[in-house]
Enzyme design. Structure first.
Site, PDB file in Angstrom:
ATOM      1  N   ASN A 123     -24.365 -22.803  27.636  1.00  0.00           N
ATOM      2  CA  ASN A 123     -24.816 -21.418  27.485  1.00  0.00           C
ATOM      3  C   ASN A 123     -26.320 -21.476  27.240  1.00  0.00           C
ATOM      4  O   ASN A 123     -26.758 -21.807  26.142  1.00  0.00           O
ATOM      5  CB  ASN A 123     -24.083 -20.767  26.307  1.00  0.00           C
ATOM      6  CG  ASN A 123     -24.569 -19.350  26.044  1.00  0.00           C
ATOM      7  OD1 ASN A 123     -25.370 -18.810  26.804  1.00  0.00           O
ATOM      8  ND2 ASN A 123     -24.093 -18.760  24.955  1.00  0.00           N
ATOM      9  N   SER A 181     -23.380 -26.209  17.443  1.00  0.00           N
ATOM     10  CA  SER A 181     -24.096 -27.469  17.170  1.00  0.00           C
ATOM     11  C   SER A 181     -23.367 -28.697  17.710  1.00  0.00           C
ATOM     12  O   SER A 181     -23.372 -29.763  17.079  1.00  0.00           O
ATOM     13  CB  SER A 181     -24.379 -27.612  15.666  1.00  0.00           C
ATOM     14  OG  SER A 181     -25.191 -26.540  15.226  1.00  0.00           O
ATOM     15  N   LYS A 241     -28.319 -19.127  27.010  1.00  0.00           N
ATOM     16  CA  LYS A 241     -28.796 -17.961  26.267  1.00  0.00           C
ATOM     17  C   LYS A 241     -30.058 -17.415  26.946  1.00  0.00           C
ATOM     18  O   LYS A 241     -30.167 -17.474  28.164  1.00  0.00           O
ATOM     19  CB  LYS A 241     -28.998 -18.308  24.785  1.00  0.00           C
ATOM     20  CG  LYS A 241     -27.735 -18.957  24.198  1.00  0.00           C
ATOM     21  CD  LYS A 241     -27.741 -19.098  22.722  1.00  0.00           C
ATOM     22  CE  LYS A 241     -26.437 -19.740  22.250  1.00  0.00           C
ATOM     23  NZ  LYS A 241     -26.333 -19.848  20.819  1.00  0.00           N
ATOM     24  N   GLY A 283     -26.311 -22.946  16.328  1.00  0.00           N
ATOM     25  CA  GLY A 283     -27.764 -23.102  16.252  1.00  0.00           C
ATOM     26  C   GLY A 283     -28.266 -23.558  14.897  1.00  0.00           C
ATOM     27  O   GLY A 283     -29.460 -23.490  14.612  1.00  0.00           O
ATOM     28  N   HIS A 327     -19.633 -13.195  22.816  1.00  0.00           N
ATOM     29  CA  HIS A 327     -20.403 -14.162  22.021  1.00  0.00           C
ATOM     30  C   HIS A 327     -20.846 -13.509  20.714  1.00  0.00           C
ATOM     31  O   HIS A 327     -21.171 -12.316  20.680  1.00  0.00           O
ATOM     32  CB  HIS A 327     -21.613 -14.651  22.826  1.00  0.00           C
ATOM     33  CG  HIS A 327     -22.250 -15.855  22.205  1.00  0.00           C
ATOM     34  ND1 HIS A 327     -23.067 -15.769  21.108  1.00  0.00           N
ATOM     35  CD2 HIS A 327     -22.137 -17.178  22.503  1.00  0.00           C
ATOM     36  CE1 HIS A 327     -23.447 -16.991  20.759  1.00  0.00           C
ATOM     37  NE2 HIS A 327     -22.892 -17.864  21.590  1.00  0.00           N
ATOM     38  N   GLU A 367     -23.533 -13.573  19.172  1.00  0.00           N
ATOM     39  CA  GLU A 367     -24.864 -12.950  19.230  1.00  0.00           C
ATOM     40  C   GLU A 367     -24.776 -11.553  19.848  1.00  0.00           C
ATOM     41  O   GLU A 367     -25.498 -10.647  19.452  1.00  0.00           O
ATOM     42  CB  GLU A 367     -25.822 -13.857  20.016  1.00  0.00           C
ATOM     43  CG  GLU A 367     -26.176 -15.102  19.197  1.00  0.00           C
ATOM     44  CD  GLU A 367     -26.450 -16.349  20.017  1.00  0.00           C
ATOM     45  OE1 GLU A 367     -26.683 -16.248  21.232  1.00  0.00           O
ATOM     46  OE2 GLU A 367     -26.415 -17.450  19.420  1.00  0.00           O
ATOM     47  N   GLU A 422     -16.141 -20.315  18.162  1.00  0.00           N
ATOM     48  CA  GLU A 422     -17.505 -20.632  17.755  1.00  0.00           C
ATOM     49  C   GLU A 422     -17.742 -20.096  16.343  1.00  0.00           C
ATOM     50  O   GLU A 422     -18.107 -18.913  16.177  1.00  0.00           O
ATOM     51  CB  GLU A 422     -18.517 -20.006  18.716  1.00  0.00           C
ATOM     52  CG  GLU A 422     -18.399 -20.513  20.138  1.00  0.00           C
ATOM     53  CD  GLU A 422     -19.716 -20.352  20.899  1.00  0.00           C
ATOM     54  OE1 GLU A 422     -20.239 -21.370  21.358  1.00  0.00           O
ATOM     55  OE2 GLU A 422     -20.221 -19.220  21.010  1.00  0.00           O
TER      56      GLU A 422
HETATM   57  P1  13P Z   1     -25.502 -24.254  19.736  1.00  0.00           P
HETATM   58  O1  13P Z   1     -24.843 -25.353  20.526  1.00  0.00           O
HETATM   59  O2  13P Z   1     -27.003 -24.178  19.971  1.00  0.00           O
HETATM   60  O3  13P Z   1     -25.151 -24.314  18.281  1.00  0.00           O
HETATM   61  O4  13P Z   1     -24.939 -22.873  20.296  1.00  0.00           O
HETATM   62  C1  13P Z   1     -23.565 -22.725  20.465  1.00  0.00           C
HETATM   63  C2  13P Z   1     -23.323 -21.469  21.202  1.00  0.00           C
HETATM   64  O5  13P Z   1     -23.561 -20.393  20.707  1.00  0.00           O
HETATM   65  C3  13P Z   1     -22.801 -21.571  22.560  1.00  0.00           C
HETATM   66  O6  13P Z   1     -22.398 -20.347  23.055  1.00  0.00           O
END
Ligand code: 13P
Length: 251
Positions: free
Chosen positions: A9, A214, A11, A174, A96, A98, A168
Protein backbone atom coordinates in the site's frame (compact mmCIF):
# COMPACT_ATOMS: atom_id res chain seq x y z
CA UNK A 1 -7.30 -23.61 -0.19
CA UNK A 2 -6.84 -19.94 0.53
CA UNK A 3 -4.26 -17.80 -1.24
CA UNK A 4 -1.10 -16.37 0.25
CA UNK A 5 -0.97 -12.68 -0.61
CA UNK A 6 1.55 -9.91 -0.09
CA UNK A 7 0.07 -6.52 -0.97
CA UNK A 8 1.85 -3.18 -0.89
CA UNK A 9 0.00 0.00 0.00
CA UNK A 10 1.94 2.99 -1.27
CA UNK A 11 -0.53 5.37 0.37
CA UNK A 12 0.03 8.99 -0.82
CA UNK A 13 3.63 8.50 -1.93
CA UNK A 14 5.50 8.67 -5.26
CA UNK A 15 5.10 10.87 -8.31
CA UNK A 16 4.23 9.08 -11.55
CA UNK A 17 7.93 8.99 -12.48
CA UNK A 18 8.90 7.53 -9.10
CA UNK A 19 6.05 5.06 -9.20
CA UNK A 20 7.06 3.78 -12.63
CA UNK A 21 10.62 3.21 -11.42
CA UNK A 22 9.48 1.42 -8.25
CA UNK A 23 6.93 -0.77 -10.04
CA UNK A 24 9.59 -1.72 -12.60
CA UNK A 25 12.05 -2.66 -9.86
CA UNK A 26 9.45 -4.76 -8.03
CA UNK A 27 8.42 -6.46 -11.25
CA UNK A 28 12.04 -7.31 -12.12
CA UNK A 29 12.73 -8.74 -8.66
CA UNK A 30 9.54 -10.81 -8.67
CA UNK A 31 10.26 -12.17 -12.16
CA UNK A 32 13.88 -12.97 -11.29
CA UNK A 33 12.89 -14.76 -8.09
CA UNK A 34 10.27 -16.81 -9.94
CA UNK A 35 7.84 -16.42 -7.05
CA UNK A 36 5.36 -19.26 -6.87
CA UNK A 37 2.33 -19.66 -4.66
CA UNK A 38 2.19 -16.05 -3.47
CA UNK A 39 -0.05 -13.43 -5.10
CA UNK A 40 1.75 -10.09 -5.21
CA UNK A 41 -0.30 -6.88 -5.26
CA UNK A 42 0.74 -3.23 -5.49
CA UNK A 43 -1.71 -0.60 -4.19
CA UNK A 44 -0.97 2.74 -5.83
CA UNK A 45 -2.57 6.18 -5.93
CA UNK A 46 -5.27 6.47 -8.61
CA UNK A 47 -3.10 8.43 -11.04
CA UNK A 48 -0.53 5.59 -11.18
CA UNK A 49 -2.90 2.74 -11.87
CA UNK A 50 -2.81 2.74 -15.69
CA UNK A 51 0.96 3.06 -15.95
CA UNK A 52 1.72 0.54 -13.24
CA UNK A 53 -0.65 -1.97 -14.83
CA UNK A 54 1.28 -1.64 -18.12
CA UNK A 55 4.57 -2.31 -16.33
CA UNK A 56 3.57 -5.32 -14.29
CA UNK A 57 1.49 -7.15 -16.86
CA UNK A 58 -0.05 -10.35 -15.51
CA UNK A 59 2.62 -11.09 -12.92
CA UNK A 60 1.44 -8.69 -10.26
CA UNK A 61 -2.04 -7.47 -9.35
CA UNK A 62 -2.65 -3.76 -9.00
CA UNK A 63 -4.95 -2.23 -6.37
CA UNK A 64 -6.60 1.15 -5.96
CA UNK A 65 -6.66 2.45 -2.39
CA UNK A 66 -10.31 3.55 -2.38
CA UNK A 67 -13.33 3.87 -4.66
CA UNK A 68 -16.48 6.00 -4.83
CA UNK A 69 -19.68 4.79 -3.19
CA UNK A 70 -21.67 5.75 -6.31
CA UNK A 71 -21.38 4.43 -9.85
CA UNK A 72 -21.09 7.68 -11.83
CA UNK A 73 -22.36 11.24 -12.06
CA UNK A 74 -21.94 14.55 -10.30
CA UNK A 75 -19.49 13.53 -7.56
CA UNK A 76 -16.56 15.89 -8.08
CA UNK A 77 -13.22 14.37 -7.18
CA UNK A 78 -14.44 10.79 -6.85
CA UNK A 79 -13.22 7.73 -8.78
CA UNK A 80 -15.67 4.96 -9.64
CA UNK A 81 -15.16 1.20 -9.66
CA UNK A 82 -15.62 1.08 -13.44
CA UNK A 83 -12.86 3.67 -13.86
CA UNK A 84 -10.57 1.59 -11.65
CA UNK A 85 -11.48 -1.55 -13.56
CA UNK A 86 -10.73 0.17 -16.87
CA UNK A 87 -7.11 0.77 -15.78
CA UNK A 88 -6.59 -2.99 -15.65
CA UNK A 89 -6.58 -3.09 -11.84
CA UNK A 90 -7.98 -6.16 -10.09
CA UNK A 91 -8.14 -5.08 -6.44
CA UNK A 92 -9.35 -2.21 -4.29
CA UNK A 93 -8.24 -1.56 -0.71
CA UNK A 94 -11.28 -0.53 1.36
CA UNK A 95 -11.81 0.59 4.95
CA UNK A 96 -8.20 1.44 5.71
CA UNK A 97 -7.94 3.00 9.19
CA UNK A 98 -6.54 6.19 7.67
CA UNK A 99 -9.68 6.55 5.57
CA UNK A 100 -11.92 5.63 8.52
CA UNK A 101 -10.17 8.20 10.71
CA UNK A 102 -9.48 11.13 8.34
CA UNK A 103 -12.20 10.80 5.69
CA UNK A 104 -15.24 9.68 7.64
CA UNK A 105 -15.30 6.23 6.06
CA UNK A 106 -18.28 4.73 7.84
CA UNK A 107 -19.47 1.13 7.70
CA UNK A 108 -22.53 2.34 5.75
CA UNK A 109 -20.26 3.74 3.04
CA UNK A 110 -18.11 0.64 3.09
CA UNK A 111 -21.12 -1.61 2.54
CA UNK A 112 -21.85 0.34 -0.67
CA UNK A 113 -18.21 0.34 -1.78
CA UNK A 114 -17.82 -3.41 -1.21
CA UNK A 115 -21.02 -4.10 -3.16
CA UNK A 116 -19.99 -1.92 -6.12
CA UNK A 117 -16.47 -3.42 -6.14
CA UNK A 118 -17.80 -6.97 -6.25
CA UNK A 119 -20.33 -6.09 -8.95
CA UNK A 120 -17.56 -4.64 -11.10
CA UNK A 121 -15.32 -7.68 -10.58
CA UNK A 122 -12.76 -5.98 -8.34
CA UNK A 123 -11.48 -7.89 -5.31
CA UNK A 124 -11.89 -5.82 -2.13
CA UNK A 125 -9.05 -5.96 0.39
CA UNK A 126 -11.13 -5.04 3.41
CA UNK A 127 -9.19 -3.47 6.32
CA UNK A 128 -10.10 -3.23 9.98
CA UNK A 129 -8.36 -3.12 13.35
CA UNK A 130 -8.49 -1.68 16.83
CA UNK A 131 -6.79 1.43 18.25
CA UNK A 132 -4.43 1.15 21.22
CA UNK A 133 -6.96 2.14 23.89
CA UNK A 134 -9.34 -0.54 22.63
CA UNK A 135 -6.63 -3.18 22.99
CA UNK A 136 -5.59 -1.88 26.39
CA UNK A 137 -9.17 -2.08 27.59
CA UNK A 138 -9.50 -5.57 26.05
CA UNK A 139 -12.17 -4.52 23.61
CA UNK A 140 -10.10 -5.45 20.55
CA UNK A 141 -11.93 -8.69 19.73
CA UNK A 142 -15.34 -6.99 19.91
CA UNK A 143 -14.14 -4.03 17.83
CA UNK A 144 -12.72 -6.25 15.10
CA UNK A 145 -15.78 -8.49 15.03
CA UNK A 146 -18.01 -5.40 14.82
CA UNK A 147 -16.07 -3.86 11.93
CA UNK A 148 -16.16 -7.11 9.95
CA UNK A 149 -19.84 -7.72 10.68
CA UNK A 150 -20.90 -4.14 9.91
CA UNK A 151 -18.97 -3.95 6.64
CA UNK A 152 -19.28 -7.46 5.25
CA UNK A 153 -21.85 -9.71 6.92
CA UNK A 154 -24.61 -8.49 4.64
CA UNK A 155 -22.86 -10.44 1.86
CA UNK A 156 -23.92 -13.87 0.69
CA UNK A 157 -21.40 -16.65 1.33
CA UNK A 158 -20.55 -16.63 -2.36
CA UNK A 159 -19.75 -12.91 -2.39
CA UNK A 160 -17.96 -13.02 0.94
CA UNK A 161 -15.71 -15.67 -0.57
CA UNK A 162 -14.40 -13.06 -3.05
CA UNK A 163 -13.16 -10.68 -0.32
CA UNK A 164 -9.65 -10.55 1.15
CA UNK A 165 -9.43 -9.46 4.81
CA UNK A 166 -6.64 -7.36 6.29
CA UNK A 167 -6.24 -7.04 10.06
CA UNK A 168 -4.32 -3.86 10.73
CA UNK A 169 -4.08 -2.88 14.40
CA UNK A 170 -3.96 0.92 14.25
CA UNK A 171 -1.28 1.09 16.95
CA UNK A 172 1.06 -0.89 14.70
CA UNK A 173 0.59 1.15 11.51
CA UNK A 174 3.60 3.27 10.68
CA UNK A 175 4.82 3.14 14.27
CA UNK A 176 7.57 0.56 13.99
CA UNK A 177 5.74 -1.42 16.68
CA UNK A 178 4.44 -4.61 15.10
CA UNK A 179 1.99 -6.98 16.70
CA UNK A 180 3.90 -9.91 18.12
CA UNK A 181 3.59 -13.16 16.26
CA UNK A 182 1.35 -14.48 19.07
CA UNK A 183 -0.88 -11.39 19.04
CA UNK A 184 -1.31 -11.67 15.27
CA UNK A 185 -2.12 -15.38 15.37
CA UNK A 186 -4.51 -14.93 18.30
CA UNK A 187 -6.50 -12.28 16.43
CA UNK A 188 -6.41 -14.08 13.07
CA UNK A 189 -7.65 -17.30 14.69
CA UNK A 190 -10.44 -15.30 16.34
CA UNK A 191 -11.38 -13.78 12.97
CA UNK A 192 -11.47 -17.22 11.35
CA UNK A 193 -13.66 -18.54 14.17
CA UNK A 194 -15.99 -15.57 13.63
CA UNK A 195 -16.18 -16.46 9.92
CA UNK A 196 -16.92 -20.12 10.72
CA UNK A 197 -19.85 -19.03 12.91
CA UNK A 198 -21.25 -16.81 10.15
CA UNK A 199 -20.40 -18.62 6.90
CA UNK A 200 -19.22 -22.10 7.88
CA UNK A 201 -15.91 -23.91 7.82
CA UNK A 202 -15.35 -24.02 4.08
CA UNK A 203 -15.77 -20.29 3.46
CA UNK A 204 -13.64 -19.50 6.54
CA UNK A 205 -10.89 -21.89 5.42
CA UNK A 206 -10.80 -20.29 1.98
CA UNK A 207 -10.60 -16.67 3.20
CA UNK A 208 -7.19 -15.02 3.11
CA UNK A 209 -6.54 -12.92 6.21
CA UNK A 210 -3.57 -10.56 5.87
CA UNK A 211 -1.69 -8.83 8.68
CA UNK A 212 -0.67 -5.19 8.36
CA UNK A 213 1.29 -2.87 10.64
CA UNK A 214 5.07 -2.32 10.61
CA UNK A 215 5.64 -5.56 8.74
CA UNK A 216 9.25 -5.70 7.54
CA UNK A 217 11.62 -8.25 6.00
CA UNK A 218 12.99 -8.85 9.53
CA UNK A 219 9.65 -9.86 11.10
CA UNK A 220 7.63 -11.14 8.12
CA UNK A 221 8.86 -14.74 8.38
CA UNK A 222 7.74 -15.10 11.98
CA UNK A 223 4.37 -13.45 11.29
CA UNK A 224 3.67 -15.48 8.13
CA UNK A 225 4.63 -18.75 9.85
CA UNK A 226 1.37 -18.58 11.82
CA UNK A 227 -1.40 -20.92 10.70
CA UNK A 228 -3.99 -18.17 10.26
CA UNK A 229 -1.77 -15.39 8.86
CA UNK A 230 -2.05 -15.64 5.09
CA UNK A 231 0.18 -12.75 4.13
CA UNK A 232 0.61 -9.05 4.66
CA UNK A 233 -0.59 -5.58 3.75
CA UNK A 234 2.59 -3.55 3.71
CA UNK A 235 2.93 0.23 3.96
CA UNK A 236 6.38 1.76 4.45
CA UNK A 237 8.35 -1.34 3.48
CA UNK A 238 6.51 -1.55 0.12
CA UNK A 239 8.15 1.72 -0.97
CA UNK A 240 11.57 0.05 -1.33
CA UNK A 241 11.68 -2.75 -3.89
CA UNK A 242 14.24 -4.85 -1.97
CA UNK A 243 12.34 -4.60 1.30
CA UNK A 244 9.05 -5.50 -0.38
CA UNK A 245 10.75 -8.44 -2.10
CA UNK A 246 12.21 -9.49 1.25
CA UNK A 247 8.68 -9.71 2.62
CA UNK A 248 7.32 -11.54 -0.45
CA UNK A 249 10.02 -14.16 -0.08
CA UNK A 250 9.37 -14.58 3.66
CA UNK A 251 6.86 -17.39 3.01
P1 13P B 1 3.10 0.22 7.68
O1 13P B 1 3.59 -1.06 7.07
O2 13P B 1 3.87 1.44 7.20
O3 13P B 1 3.02 0.14 9.17
O4 13P B 1 1.61 0.46 7.14
C1 13P B 1 0.70 -0.60 7.19
C2 13P B 1 -0.50 -0.20 6.44
O5 13P B 1 -1.23 0.68 6.83
C3 13P B 1 -0.78 -0.90 5.19
O6 13P B 1 -2.04 -0.62 4.70
Amino acid sequence: MRKKIVAGNWKMNNTIEEGIVLAGQINDLVEKAGINGVDVVIGTPFVHLTEVNKIVGDKIGVAAQNCADETSGAYTGEVSVSMIKSTGSKYVILGHSERREYYNETSEKLVKKVKLSLESGLTPIFCFGEVLEERQSEKHFDVVKGQIADGLFNLSAEDFGKVVLAYEPVWAIGTGVTASSDQAQEMHAFIRKTLIEKYGQEVADNTSILYGGSCKPSNAKELFANADVDGGLIGGASLQAEDFMGIISAF
